[in-house]
Design a protein around this motif. Structure first.
Motif, mmCIF file in Angstrom:
data_model
loop_
_atom_site.group_PDB
_atom_site.id
_atom_site.type_symbol
_atom_site.label_atom_id
_atom_site.label_comp_id
_atom_site.label_asym_id
_atom_site.label_seq_id
_atom_site.Cartn_x
_atom_site.Cartn_y
_atom_site.Cartn_z
ATOM 1 N N GLU A 41 0.830 -1.205 0.000
ATOM 2 C CA GLU A 41 0.000 0.000 0.000
ATOM 3 C C GLU A 41 0.871 1.264 0.000
ATOM 4 O OE1 GLU A 41 -3.716 2.016 2.431
ATOM 5 O OE2 GLU A 41 -2.706 0.260 3.257
ATOM 6 N N LYS A 42 1.983 1.241 0.781
ATOM 7 C CA LYS A 42 2.906 2.389 0.778
ATOM 8 C C LYS A 42 3.498 2.603 -0.610
ATOM 9 C CE LYS A 42 4.383 2.246 5.610
ATOM 10 N NZ LYS A 42 5.509 1.957 6.514
ATOM 11 N N ARG A 43 3.914 1.523 -1.239
ATOM 12 C CA ARG A 43 4.468 1.641 -2.600
ATOM 13 C C ARG A 43 3.415 2.155 -3.576
ATOM 14 N NH1 ARG A 43 7.269 -3.720 -4.325
ATOM 15 N NH2 ARG A 43 7.776 -2.427 -6.110
ATOM 16 N N TYR A 44 2.194 1.675 -3.457
ATOM 17 C CA TYR A 44 1.103 2.111 -4.334
ATOM 18 C C TYR A 44 0.833 3.607 -4.155
ATOM 19 C CZ TYR A 44 -3.637 2.710 -6.083
ATOM 20 O OH TYR A 44 -4.739 3.166 -6.740
ATOM 21 N N ARG A 45 0.763 4.059 -2.893
ATOM 22 C CA ARG A 45 0.510 5.483 -2.644
ATOM 23 C C ARG A 45 1.647 6.334 -3.178
ATOM 24 N NH1 ARG A 45 -4.093 6.005 -0.399
ATOM 25 N NH2 ARG A 45 -4.901 4.603 1.186
ATOM 26 N N LYS A 46 2.876 5.869 -3.014
ATOM 27 C CA LYS A 46 4.029 6.600 -3.532
ATOM 28 C C LYS A 46 3.977 6.654 -5.062
ATOM 29 C CE LYS A 46 9.016 6.749 -3.012
ATOM 30 N NZ LYS A 46 10.189 6.070 -2.441
ATOM 31 N N PHE A 47 3.599 5.547 -5.670
ATOM 32 C CA PHE A 47 3.486 5.485 -7.130
ATOM 33 C C PHE A 47 2.378 6.394 -7.639
ATOM 34 C CE2 PHE A 47 1.701 3.319 -10.927
ATOM 35 C CZ PHE A 47 2.798 3.460 -11.757
ATOM 36 N N MET A 48 1.255 6.382 -6.971
ATOM 37 C CA MET A 48 0.118 7.189 -7.412
ATOM 38 C C MET A 48 0.313 8.670 -7.135
ATOM 39 S SD MET A 48 -1.866 5.209 -8.965
ATOM 40 C CE MET A 48 -3.354 6.149 -9.142
ATOM 41 N N ARG A 49 1.189 8.992 -6.196
ATOM 42 C CA ARG A 49 1.419 10.399 -5.891
ATOM 43 C C ARG A 49 2.099 11.089 -7.070
ATOM 44 N NH1 ARG A 49 5.202 10.693 -1.447
ATOM 45 N NH2 ARG A 49 6.742 10.794 -3.058
ATOM 46 N N GLY A 50 3.010 10.388 -7.750
ATOM 47 C CA GLY A 50 3.698 10.967 -8.898
ATOM 48 C C GLY A 50 4.633 12.063 -8.461
ATOM 49 N N SER A 51 4.850 13.043 -9.331
ATOM 50 C CA SER A 51 5.721 14.166 -8.984
ATOM 51 C C SER A 51 4.869 15.409 -8.779
ATOM 52 C CB SER A 51 6.745 14.399 -10.091
ATOM 53 O OG SER A 51 6.105 14.781 -11.271
ATOM 54 N N ASN A 52 5.381 16.337 -8.016
ATOM 55 C CA ASN A 52 4.680 17.582 -7.690
ATOM 56 C C ASN A 52 3.306 17.309 -7.072
ATOM 57 O OD1 ASN A 52 6.849 18.982 -8.799
ATOM 58 N ND2 ASN A 52 5.886 19.084 -10.809
ATOM 59 N N ASN A 53 3.227 16.207 -6.320
ATOM 60 C CA ASN A 53 1.989 15.808 -5.638
ATOM 61 C C ASN A 53 0.804 15.632 -6.585
ATOM 62 O OD1 ASN A 53 3.142 15.613 -3.113
ATOM 63 N ND2 ASN A 53 2.883 17.795 -2.712
ATOM 64 N N LYS A 54 1.077 15.371 -7.849
ATOM 65 C CA LYS A 54 0.014 15.016 -8.792
ATOM 66 C C LYS A 54 -0.045 13.503 -8.852
ATOM 67 C CE LYS A 54 -0.238 18.704 -12.181
ATOM 68 N NZ LYS A 54 -0.038 19.025 -13.586
ATOM 69 N N ASN A 55 -1.215 12.990 -8.959
ATOM 70 C CA ASN A 55 -1.283 11.537 -9.028
ATOM 71 C C ASN A 55 -1.188 11.063 -10.474
ATOM 72 O OD1 ASN A 55 -3.810 11.726 -10.195
ATOM 73 N ND2 ASN A 55 -4.922 11.305 -8.312
ATOM 74 N N LEU A 56 -1.013 9.779 -10.605
ATOM 75 C CA LEU A 56 -0.800 9.179 -11.917
ATOM 76 C C LEU A 56 -1.996 9.396 -12.841
ATOM 77 C CD1 LEU A 56 1.223 7.480 -13.492
ATOM 78 C CD2 LEU A 56 0.114 5.455 -12.596
ATOM 79 N N GLU A 57 -3.179 9.380 -12.319
ATOM 80 C CA GLU A 57 -4.382 9.565 -13.134
ATOM 81 C C GLU A 57 -4.374 10.939 -13.807
ATOM 82 O OE1 GLU A 57 -9.241 9.396 -12.694
ATOM 83 O OE2 GLU A 57 -7.985 9.322 -10.904
ATOM 84 N N GLU A 58 -3.974 11.978 -13.063
ATOM 85 C CA GLU A 58 -3.913 13.317 -13.648
ATOM 86 C C GLU A 58 -2.862 13.381 -14.755
ATOM 87 O OE1 GLU A 58 -3.200 15.881 -10.333
ATOM 88 O OE2 GLU A 58 -5.222 15.653 -9.538
ATOM 89 N N PHE A 59 -1.728 12.703 -14.537
ATOM 90 C CA PHE A 59 -0.709 12.651 -15.583
ATOM 91 C C PHE A 59 -1.248 11.988 -16.839
ATOM 92 C CE2 PHE A 59 2.860 13.002 -12.389
ATOM 93 C CZ PHE A 59 3.358 14.187 -12.912
ATOM 94 N N ILE A 60 -1.894 10.859 -16.680
ATOM 95 C CA ILE A 60 -2.404 10.121 -17.844
ATOM 96 C C ILE A 60 -3.457 10.948 -18.573
ATOM 97 C CG2 ILE A 60 -3.745 8.100 -18.534
ATOM 98 C CD1 ILE A 60 -2.260 6.549 -16.335
#
Length: 167
Positions: A41-60
């Motif tokens: 779960e920690k790895r998932y949250r870190k992955f989804m956070r992305g950079s600049n506190n944007k999550n992966l969904e916003e990037f995509i």
């Protein structure tokens, strides 16, 4: 049936100890799974956070919007290319010039013939004849590499040179 009940009464301590061992093993397995799940779960949250506190969904979503914009620009450029290509095919693309002496009594090569053709070998031959007393310029239309008017030797030569040029 009575035999089974009597057997169980004699072994109930062992059965309880066995069940307690199974419960302890299941409890340990549960702790290991929870610890593993917590790390995941920690790895998932870190992955989804992305950079600049944007999550992966916003990037995509941002990249997909960019792709849509590029597709629209591509279509605009493609249409513009087709339009320009159709216009360019009618423009002068091949030029050939020859200078020559039209009359023996005139010095230098002051007469000329110029062939100006497009992609389909349509165009014009412009000829200027220079003499001592007068100078004449005239044009002959060319359709598909042929003239409906008679061509002089120089005009025929400049037309052939122009037709044989690569675009």
């Amino acid at each position: 049936m009575q035999n089974i009940i009597n057997l169980m009464n004699g072994l109930h301590i062992y059965i309880i100890i066995g069940l307690i061992i199974i419960i302890i093993i299941l409890f340990i397995m549960n702790l290991v799974i929870l610890k593993s799940l917590n790390r995941l779960e920690k790895r998932y949250r870190k992955f989804m956070r992305g950079s600049n506190n944007k999550n992966l969904e916003e990037f995509i979503i941002g990249y997909l919007d960019s792709i849509d914009n590029v597709k629209n620009q591509y279509e605009d450029i493609r249409n513009l290319y087709k339009e320009l290509n159709s216009k360019v095919s009618c423009c002068i693309q091949k030029i050939s010039v020859i200078r020559y002496r039209a009359f023996e009594d005139v010095g230098s090569d002051l007469s000329f013939s110029i062939a100006l053709l497009d992609e389909k070998n349509d165009g014009v031959i412009i000829t200027g004849i220079y003499g001592r007393d007068e100078s004449t310029t005239y044009a002959k239309p060319i359709d598909s590499g042929l003239s409906r008017y008679g061509l002089s030797q120089e005009e025929q030569q400049v037309l052939e040179d122009c037709i044989n040029k690569r675009i």
